[in-house]
Design a protein around this motif. Sequence first.
Motif, PDB file in Angstrom:
ATOM      1  N   UNK A   7       0.776  -1.313   0.062  1.00 39.38           N
ATOM      2  CA  UNK A   7      -0.016   0.045   0.122  1.00 39.38           C
ATOM      3  C   UNK A   7       0.733   1.197  -0.028  1.00 39.38           C
ATOM      4  N   UNK A   8       2.012   1.309   0.492  1.00 41.12           N
ATOM      5  CA  UNK A   8       2.997   2.281   0.753  1.00 41.12           C
ATOM      6  C   UNK A   8       4.153   2.038   0.012  1.00 41.12           C
ATOM      7  N   UNK A   9       4.366   1.855  -1.271  1.00 42.66           N
ATOM      8  CA  UNK A   9       5.810   1.254  -1.855  1.00 42.66           C
ATOM      9  C   UNK A   9       6.714   2.029  -1.738  1.00 42.66           C
ATOM     10  N   UNK A  10       6.900   3.421  -1.428  1.00 40.32           N
ATOM     11  CA  UNK A  10       7.784   4.381  -0.995  1.00 40.32           C
ATOM     12  C   UNK A  10       8.180   4.340   0.322  1.00 40.32           C
ATOM     13  N   UNK A  11       7.635   3.678   1.305  1.00 38.24           N
ATOM     14  CA  UNK A  11       7.861   3.603   2.570  1.00 38.24           C
ATOM     15  C   UNK A  11       8.985   2.231   2.808  1.00 38.24           C
ATOM     16  N   UNK A  12       9.837   2.463   3.873  1.00 34.72           N
ATOM     17  CA  UNK A  12      10.815   1.316   4.165  1.00 34.72           C
ATOM     18  C   UNK A  12      10.233   0.786   5.407  1.00 34.72           C
ATOM     19  N   UNK A  13       9.374  -0.202   5.615  1.00 34.23           N
ATOM     20  CA  UNK A  13       8.968  -0.833   6.640  1.00 34.23           C
ATOM     21  C   UNK A  13       9.931  -1.961   7.180  1.00 34.23           C
ATOM     22  N   UNK A  14      10.289  -2.215   8.233  1.00 32.58           N
ATOM     23  CA  UNK A  14      11.237  -2.984   8.928  1.00 32.58           C
ATOM     24  C   UNK A  14      10.429  -3.685  10.298  1.00 32.58           C
ATOM     25  N   UNK A  15      10.217  -4.823  10.086  1.00 26.50           N
ATOM     26  CA  UNK A  15       9.469  -5.622  11.137  1.00 26.50           C
ATOM     27  C   UNK A  15      10.532  -5.765  12.273  1.00 26.50           C
ATOM     28  N   UNK A  43      13.888  -3.210   2.441  1.00 26.46           N
ATOM     29  CA  UNK A  43      15.052  -2.221   1.953  1.00 26.46           C
ATOM     30  C   UNK A  43      15.968  -2.651   3.124  1.00 26.46           C
ATOM     31  N   UNK A  44      17.332  -2.793   2.209  1.00 26.08           N
ATOM     32  CA  UNK A  44      18.585  -3.169   2.963  1.00 26.08           C
ATOM     33  C   UNK A  44      19.026  -2.124   3.750  1.00 26.08           C
ATOM     34  N   UNK A  45      18.995  -0.886   3.483  1.00 27.98           N
ATOM     35  CA  UNK A  45      19.481   0.263   3.991  1.00 27.98           C
ATOM     36  C   UNK A  45      18.708   0.375   5.225  1.00 27.98           C
ATOM     37  N   UNK A  46      17.435   0.289   5.100  1.00 27.02           N
ATOM     38  CA  UNK A  46      16.511   0.552   6.525  1.00 27.02           C
ATOM     39  C   UNK A  46      16.588  -0.587   7.473  1.00 27.02           C
ATOM     40  N   UNK A  47      17.011  -1.780   6.896  1.00 26.11           N
ATOM     41  CA  UNK A  47      17.415  -2.911   7.791  1.00 26.11           C
ATOM     42  C   UNK A  47      18.714  -2.658   8.381  1.00 26.11           C
ATOM     43  N   UNK A  48      19.716  -1.979   7.693  1.00 26.17           N
ATOM     44  CA  UNK A  48      20.906  -1.973   8.258  1.00 26.17           C
ATOM     45  C   UNK A  48      20.636  -0.919   9.567  1.00 26.17           C
ATOM     46  N   UNK A  49      19.823   0.375   9.349  1.00 26.20           N
ATOM     47  CA  UNK A  49      19.537   1.209  10.391  1.00 26.20           C
ATOM     48  C   UNK A  49      18.949   0.667  11.639  1.00 26.20           C
ATOM     49  N   UNK A  50      18.054  -0.198  11.359  1.00 27.73           N
ATOM     50  CA  UNK A  50      17.220  -0.846  12.395  1.00 27.73           C
ATOM     51  C   UNK A  50      18.326  -1.780  13.260  1.00 27.73           C
ATOM     52  N   UNK A  51      19.096  -2.414  12.524  1.00 26.64           N
ATOM     53  CA  UNK A  51      20.133  -3.434  13.156  1.00 26.64           C
ATOM     54  C   UNK A  51      21.256  -2.502  13.943  1.00 26.64           C
ATOM     55  N   UNK A  52      21.422  -1.263  13.688  1.00 26.83           N
ATOM     56  CA  UNK A  52      22.303  -0.421  14.595  1.00 26.83           C
ATOM     57  C   UNK A  52      21.183  -0.212  15.776  1.00 26.83           C
TER      58      UNK A  52
END
Length: 102
Positions: A7-15, A43-52
């Motif tokens: 529904x929001x393809x431009x958003x970078x969701x991370x569970x 998004x790999x970059x969003x997951x990297x941020x969440x991982x930090x």
Amino acid sequence: MEQLQEGYPGANFVKAFNSIGSPLMVNPDFNGVKPTMFICGNSESAKKEVSKITALFGFDTEDMGKAEAARAIEPLCMLWCITGLTTNKWTGHAFKLLKKSD
């Protein structure tokens, strides 16, 4: 999560953070053992941020893949709740992924 991402393809969701109680979301204390925080997202970059963030909060982070992996991560909340319901203890349990070294 898949529906949100679609529904929001431009958003970078991370569970993340769906299988731990709020008292243990930051600096979880399990006698030196870090619990595992399972994450997923497209998004790999969003997951990297969440991982930090999860590492800073005191977790070992496991990237389970794309948004479809939320299908496996989301039921962990139910399993976490069953433990709380059956013991009436909500602040002392978390998940840990154990890996055998090669």
